[in-house]
Design an enzyme around this catalytic site. Structure first.
Site, PDB file in Angstrom:
ATOM      1  CE  LYS A  20     -42.945  43.778  27.261  1.00  7.89           C
ATOM      2  NZ  LYS A  20     -43.353  44.181  25.916  1.00  7.89           N
ATOM      3  CB  ILE A 436     -49.096  34.374   5.869  1.00  6.37           C
ATOM      4  CG1 ILE A 436     -49.406  35.291   4.677  1.00  6.37           C
ATOM      5  CG2 ILE A 436     -47.600  34.193   5.994  1.00  6.37           C
ATOM      6  CD1 ILE A 436     -49.051  34.692   3.327  1.00  6.37           C
ATOM      7  N   GLY A 437     -50.400  31.761   7.729  1.00  6.49           N
ATOM      8  CA  GLY A 437     -50.102  30.724   8.711  1.00  6.49           C
ATOM      9  C   GLY A 437     -50.731  30.915  10.065  1.00  6.49           C
ATOM     10  CD  GLU A 489     -47.970  29.444  12.439  1.00 10.03           C
ATOM     11  OE1 GLU A 489     -47.330  30.239  13.150  1.00 10.03           O
ATOM     12  OE2 GLU A 489     -47.843  29.397  11.203  1.00 10.03           O
ATOM     13  CD1 TRP A 566     -34.270  36.978  13.059  1.00  6.84           C
ATOM     14  CD2 TRP A 566     -36.347  36.164  12.973  1.00  6.84           C
ATOM     15  NE1 TRP A 566     -34.956  37.709  12.124  1.00  6.84           N
ATOM     16  CE2 TRP A 566     -36.236  37.237  12.047  1.00  6.84           C
ATOM     17  CE3 TRP A 566     -37.568  35.502  13.093  1.00  6.84           C
ATOM     18  CZ2 TRP A 566     -37.297  37.660  11.253  1.00  6.84           C
ATOM     19  CZ3 TRP A 566     -38.629  35.921  12.297  1.00  6.84           C
ATOM     20  CH2 TRP A 566     -38.497  36.988  11.392  1.00  6.84           C
ATOM     21  CG  ASP A 604     -43.243  31.267   7.059  1.00  4.48           C
ATOM     22  OD1 ASP A 604     -43.726  31.230   5.920  1.00  4.48           O
ATOM     23  OD2 ASP A 604     -43.921  31.345   8.088  1.00  4.48           O
ATOM     24  CD  GLU A 610     -34.040  39.865   9.439  1.00 11.69           C
ATOM     25  OE1 GLU A 610     -33.912  39.431  10.583  1.00 11.69           O
ATOM     26  OE2 GLU A 610     -35.043  40.494   9.052  1.00 11.69           O
ATOM     27  CG  HIS A 699     -47.676  45.121   9.554  1.00 10.65           C
ATOM     28  ND1 HIS A 699     -47.068  44.307  10.478  1.00 10.65           N
ATOM     29  CD2 HIS A 699     -47.191  44.731   8.349  1.00 10.65           C
ATOM     30  CE1 HIS A 699     -46.265  43.465   9.862  1.00 10.65           C
ATOM     31  NE2 HIS A 699     -46.317  43.703   8.573  1.00 10.65           N
ATOM     32  CB  CYS A 731     -47.413  39.190   7.634  1.00  8.20           C
ATOM     33  SG  CYS A 731     -45.922  39.859   6.870  1.00  8.20           S
TER      34      CYS A 731
END
Length: 760
Positions: A20, A436-437, A489, A566, A604, A610, A699, A731
């Site tokens: 990474k 959204i938060g 948050e 997750w 959420d 998924e 995004h 989002c």
């Protein structure tokens, strides 16, 4: 002859995410391609040594990828999308396909990245191959052959792995209308013939060809295509046909007709398929038994697996191979890097390096090695001890689970009554605006979080810093004149890890990273025991934020199914039971939030879709308990408490019934990139509750104009009554900066205010 042992693949990121960091340095221009390749070679060498030194029969090559193994296959096949093709492909070509290229990059025109989507039902993402009717395939990317040579020269017995031709086609998409990508199969098979012939010339004996789609419910045209494919690509190497993630029960009769030399099945995901596969296995085939789970972090009960496979060994002899269930790509790398874990907790786990040892040890036990058999028994003892541990299986949690009835999933009033109560209490205008938060996670927030975790900031000092960020977020929202505010948050590093750190029953790690895509890695928490909430989690932050404003403040929770999907779940209880435990904990948080004066609470659930099983016949059962878990979380809310949920999917049609069954008062969804097309599913279903279709694509760094947002809202109003519409981004805004965020939200608020008059 000793039992053949192998794994289907090994993590490529390195023990401490070395790949990474090297990739990101390369993309920033801080290292050159030679340095990057040198690091990759070092990682591969270490991975192969881990396998050979553990005693595996093969070292797997071809599992390393600079970005994604499906993308590697695309380049191997000479199938680079035309917009990225520029002569002979190199690493930069690969990165352009995966990441896109901006207009200013390299002095050339911009080119969009290929799509990315989930790899089956895992949390790994692959780059979607693109197909046109005139596509040609030509083997032109030497990475696989170079890595096979590397491994052979280093003294390893090599088994290359290759994504199979049918799975490669199936996992892609047509980018022009009027043709079926399956018609490209004959051309594609010619390339696969070339690959296998080249591997044979390198001295390879066995090739692992992954065809994971054989675990799906395939249309006949796809299932029937396998016979032709594996007749055509036959060469001088032996082929191990590899399946994983579910059973092959639907396709087994087709599989056993194929011109291959062995079959790998996932006995972790589907242990019940073993007897049927053995009964139908051709006499000359090997059976690779995937009994060490490659998708989790749990120690394998080797004693139980030995007892299970011993009669198979007696029946098949050397034709029985022992393996991981799937690639270990989905597991963290090395448990030895976690000294902070207690000895007890550590004795429950096995990461990729330890799973390699498990495979080798089980193989030796099946060969009759008495010491290995005894070692399997000793190794498995912590698993037995854990079953009776009261700090794992908590009586008080079990008592609550046993008390769950249908009434626990029902709000105290139907939606129409709740909506009337909420309208009176909340006093919101037509087209209410909200977010959204999350708000931008600034450099200051990250520095302060790091200082707190390393002991440089006290709890009191850290809390004061967080309150400063919350106050700033509230002030900015009031200046923008948003109707429903959020606290932003700042205290959360991750929407799931935050709850895992604050609920009993979870374990977090320091280096438990797994690859999500490219250079992005995630560090899932681990469910180690029954889950319960010992104290309020979010109440302090939400009530502090509410104290700063007269506007409505929205409480923010991550839903039970998303937390489950997750994280690494327990293996000793069902996913349904884990979801119910989470739901009960969140239910208590909802009660405390509303009792503390928070009138709007968002739960959420971006992962409900998924979490769907691979086989459609299993969908209904999953959706039933997933919906019930959400409803248990939300049903403690009073009629006047408004429950929101947020989802970000590209397709709602197949789950719209379940989305409606959640009975959330408001659902916010990601729609800006689809130009409101996603609302068709809600329109056709006549969705009864309130909807906030996203009007700002978070995004993208692009700031939507007021006119663009107005146009989207007018489209939305054609499909959903304006009285039930909310105005919000797609989002959370965690990854954006404040300048972008405030500019976009200013346009969003202005658009809503203008349309209140026009659409009233």
């Amino acid at each position: 002859m000793a039992t053949t042992t192998h794994i289907l693949g090994y993590p490529r990121i390195g023990e401490k995410r070395e790949l990474k960091f090297a990739l990101e340095k390369y993309w920033r221009g801080e290292i050159d391609q030679a340095e990057l390749k040198q690091l990759g070679a070092g990682l591969r060498e270490k991975n192969w040594n881990t396998q050979t030194e553990a005693g595996l029969s093969f070292a797997t090559a071809g599992d390393f990828a600079w970005y994604d193994h499906v993308l590697t296959t695309t380049l191997l096949l000479g199938h680079t999308p035309k917009r990225h093709a520029n002569g002979f492909p190199d690493l930069d070509t690969l990165f352009k396909v995966g990441r896109g290229q901006s207009q200013s990059g390299c002095g050339s025109a911009g080119a969009a990245a290929s799509d990315m989507t989930k790899w089956f039902n895992t949390n790994y993402h692959y780059i979607v191959p693109e197909f046109s009717k005139d596509d040609a395939f030509e083997v032109s990317w030497p990475q696989l052959f170079e890595e096979v040579n590397e491994a052979i020269k280093a003294g390893h017995k090599v088994k290359p792995v290759l994504l199979g031709p049918l799975s490669y086609l199936y996992l892609g998409k047509e980018v022009e209308e009027g043709f079926d990508r399956l018609t490209l199969l004959p051309r594609l098979l010619t390339a696969y013939q070339t690959i296998l012939s080249k591997l044979a010339s390198q001295g390879v004996e066995w090739v692992q060809i992954d065809e994971p789609i054989l675990s799906l419910e395939l249309q006949d045209k796809w299932a029937d295509a396998f016979k032709l494919a594996y007749q055509v690509i036959r060469s001088d190497v032996k082929v191990l046909l590899t399946t994983y993630f579910d059973s092959v029960s639907d396709t087994l009769d087709k599989i056993v007709e194929l011109n291959v030399d062995g079959l790998h099945i996932d006995l972790s995901a589907s242990p019940e398929q073993l007897d049927e596969v053995i009964a139908k296995l051709p006499e000359h085939w090997v059976l690779s038994a995937g009994v060490v789970n490659g998708r989790n972090v749990w120690r394998t009960d080797l004693s139980t697996q030995f007892a299970r496979l011993q009669p198979v060994k007696e029946r098949l002899g050397d034709r029985l191979w022992v393996a991981s269930s799937c690639s270990l790509l989905h597991s963290p790398v090395d448990l030895d890097l976690e000294p902070a874990l207690s000895d007890e907790v550590k004795s429950w786990f096995a990461f990729a390096k330890q799973k390699v040892t498990e495979v080798a040890l089980l193989g030796r036990a099946l060969d009759g090695d008495r010491n290995a058999i005894l070692a399997c028994e000793t190794y498995s003892q912590p698993i037995q001890d854990r079953k009776t541990a009261t700090h794992v299986n908590k009586p008080q949690v079990q008592e609550r689970l046993n008390s769950i009835t249908a009434s626990l999933t029902q709000r105290s009033a139907p939606y129409a009554e709740r909506a009337a109560h909420q309208a009176e209490v909340l006093g919101l205008p037509l087209l209410p605006t909200t977010t959204i938060g999350s708000f931008p996670q600034t450099g200051d927030i990250r520095v302060q979080r790091s200082a707190y975790r390393t002991g440089k900031l006290s709890q009191t000092e850290y809390n004061q810093a967080l309150k400063g960020h919350i106050a700033d977020a509230v002030k900015r929202q009031e200046a923008l004149d948003l109707d429903v505010l959020v606290h932003g948050e700042a205290e959360r590093n991750d929407m799931v890890e935050y709850f895992a750190e604050n609920l009993a029953g979870f374990q977090t790690t320091k280096f438990g990273w797994v690859q999500s895509y490219g250079s992005r890695c995630v560090k899932p928490a681990i469910v180690v025991a029954d889950i319960e909430r010992e104290k309020p989690i979010t109440v302090e932050w939400s009530t502090y934020a509410q104290s700063l404003t007269s506007k409505q403040m929205k409480g923010m929770l991550t839903g039970p199914v998303t937390i489950l999907c997750w994280t690494f779940p327990r293996e000793d209880i069902t996913r349904k039971e884990i979801a119910e435990q989470l739901a009960l904990a969140l239910r208590d948080e909802v009660s405390d939030l509303q009792d503390s004066g928070i009138n709007i609470i968002q739960i959420d659930e971006p992962a409900i879709r998924e979490g769907l099983p691979l086989k459609k016949r299993d969908h209904d059962a999953y959706l039933q308990w997933a919906v019930d878990a959400f409803k248990i979380s939300a049903a403690s809310a009073k009629p006047e408490t408004q429950i929101h949920t947020h989802m970000c999917y590209s397709e709602f049609n197949e789950i719209i019934d379940s989305v409606a069954a959640l009975d959330a008062d408001v659902i916010t969804i990601e729609t800006s990139r689809s130009n409101m097309e996603l609302l068709k599913a809600f329109e056709a279903f006549n969705y009864p509750n309130e909807i906030g279709p996203g009007v700002y694509d978070i995004h993208s760094p692009n700031i939507p104009t007021q006119e663009w947002i107005e146009a989207l809202l007018k489209k939305a109003a054609e499909k959903v009554p304006v009285q039930r519409l909310w105005v919000n981004p797609d989002c959370g805004l965690k990854t954006r900066n404040w300048d972008e965020t405030e500019a976009a939200l200013a346009n969003l608020v202005s658009a809503a205010k203008k349309l209140r008059t026009e659409l009233a």
